[in-house]
Design an enzyme around this catalytic site. Structure first.
Site, PDB file in Angstrom:
ATOM      1  N   GLU A  44     118.468  -1.430  83.805  1.00 54.10           N
ATOM      2  CA  GLU A  44     118.287  -0.584  82.627  1.00 54.10           C
ATOM      3  C   GLU A  44     116.808  -0.206  82.516  1.00 54.10           C
ATOM      4  OE1 GLU A  44     119.314  -0.811  77.846  1.00 54.10           O
ATOM      5  OE2 GLU A  44     118.878  -2.653  78.924  1.00 54.10           O
ATOM      6  N   LYS A 119     124.845   4.850  77.283  1.00 50.92           N
ATOM      7  CA  LYS A 119     125.136   3.533  76.708  1.00 50.92           C
ATOM      8  C   LYS A 119     125.879   3.662  75.383  1.00 50.92           C
ATOM      9  CE  LYS A 119     122.556  -0.696  75.513  1.00 50.92           C
ATOM     10  NZ  LYS A 119     121.183  -1.244  75.447  1.00 50.92           N
ATOM     11  N   CYS A 160     123.697  -3.135  79.677  1.00 47.41           N
ATOM     12  CA  CYS A 160     123.108  -4.205  78.873  1.00 47.41           C
ATOM     13  C   CYS A 160     124.013  -4.690  77.733  1.00 47.41           C
ATOM     14  CB  CYS A 160     121.742  -3.771  78.361  1.00 47.41           C
ATOM     15  SG  CYS A 160     120.658  -5.130  77.838  1.00 47.41           S
TER      16      CYS A 160
END
Length: 279
Positions: A44, A119, A160
């Site tokens: 990330e 995300k 994440c």
């Protein structure tokens, strides 16, 4: 689909600008390719990591103008490898919303971007040690899950904090993902407590390989990330792991036939039942 795949996870400590981010990660990707990796994954925030507002705004650009993204596309084409840019922080492109996108980009061996994923879950939390994170203030969450096609089967894309949402990973697996990428920049407190446990759980629940390249160490903006990049097989066994925070290359060979074997032995993905909600 071939049954064996040599991959490499790149662990980084990404600097605060895209040009510096490219200079940091490029030698590691070259090393991974020279050592035989055919699919290479970065963490990330692979273009830059900077949470100080003014400096972040200076570093931010459109996807098609970002120095790291463009450089990594060219590098994938030069090396003839598949490359997952775990995420790049770029302008979202949504009119009226000044927040960035935290975007995963899959690049093929011609340098073309074949899949994008923004995300879904943003990290807003107050940690016990006094650290506060409000990712929603600067990052616009995505609104769709994403599968990507590769020569080795379907790849589920996550980033994440998404790892804490099992239903996302289950949906990706039920839609055909035999590999799930979890590029991350985990905080040290949450990483030490939960990182490996969460990743092994997602692999076990989905019967998929989980590929988790990570940021590690103290960054220019003061944040500290956990590192410990790892690869988990569909049975939940950690088959490759970095035991540190330092930048480097982590290799693994995936036996892709293990996905079908594990799912046949524990066919939980086909055993869903509807039920009344709890009262």
């Amino acid at each position: 689909m071939t049954q064996g795949l040599d991959i490499a996870l790149i662990q980084t400590r990404t600097p605060a600008t895209a040009a510096a981010g490219l200079a940091h990660v490029e030698p590691l990707i070259r090393q991974a390719a020279a050592e035989g990796a055919r699919f290479i994954l970065t963490p990330e925030g692979s273009n830059f990591l900077e949470q100080r507002r003014g400096l972040r705004e200076e570093a931010l650009s459109d996807e098609g103008e970002d120095a790291a993204v463009l450089g990594l596309q060219a590098l994938a084409a030069e090396l003839g490898v598949w490359l997952l840019i775990g995420s790049a922080i770029v302008r979202s492109g949504v009119p009226g919303d000044a927040r960035a996108a935290n975007r995963s980009l899959l690049v093929d061996p011609t340098g073309a971007i074949t899949a994008r994923y923004d995300k879904l879950h943003v990290f807003d939390v107050d940690l016990a040690g006094g650290e506060t994170y409000r990712e929603s203030a600067s990052v616009r969450p995505g609104d769709a899950a994403k599968l990507a096609d590769t020569p080795w089967g379907r790849l589920g894309l996550t980033i994440c904090y998404d790892v804490r949402f099992p239903h996302l990973h289950r949906a990706l697996a039920k839609a055909g993902a035999g590999m799930i990428a979890v590029p991350a920049a985990f905080t040290r407190p949450t990483g030490e407590a939960h990182w490996e446990t969460l990743l092994r759980a997602r692999a076990i629940e989905t019967g998929a390989f989980v590929l988790a390249p990570a940021q590690g160490g103290r960054h220019e903006d003061g944040r500290q990330t956990w590192g410990r990049s790892l690869v988990v097989d569909p049975w939940g066994v950690v088959i490759a792991k970095a035991d540190h925070d330092e930048p480097g290359v982590l290799h693994a060979r995936l036996d892709l036939g293990a996905v079908d074997r594990v799912r046949a032995s524990i066919p939980a993905l086909s055993h869903d039942r509807t039920f009344d909600p709890p009262q």
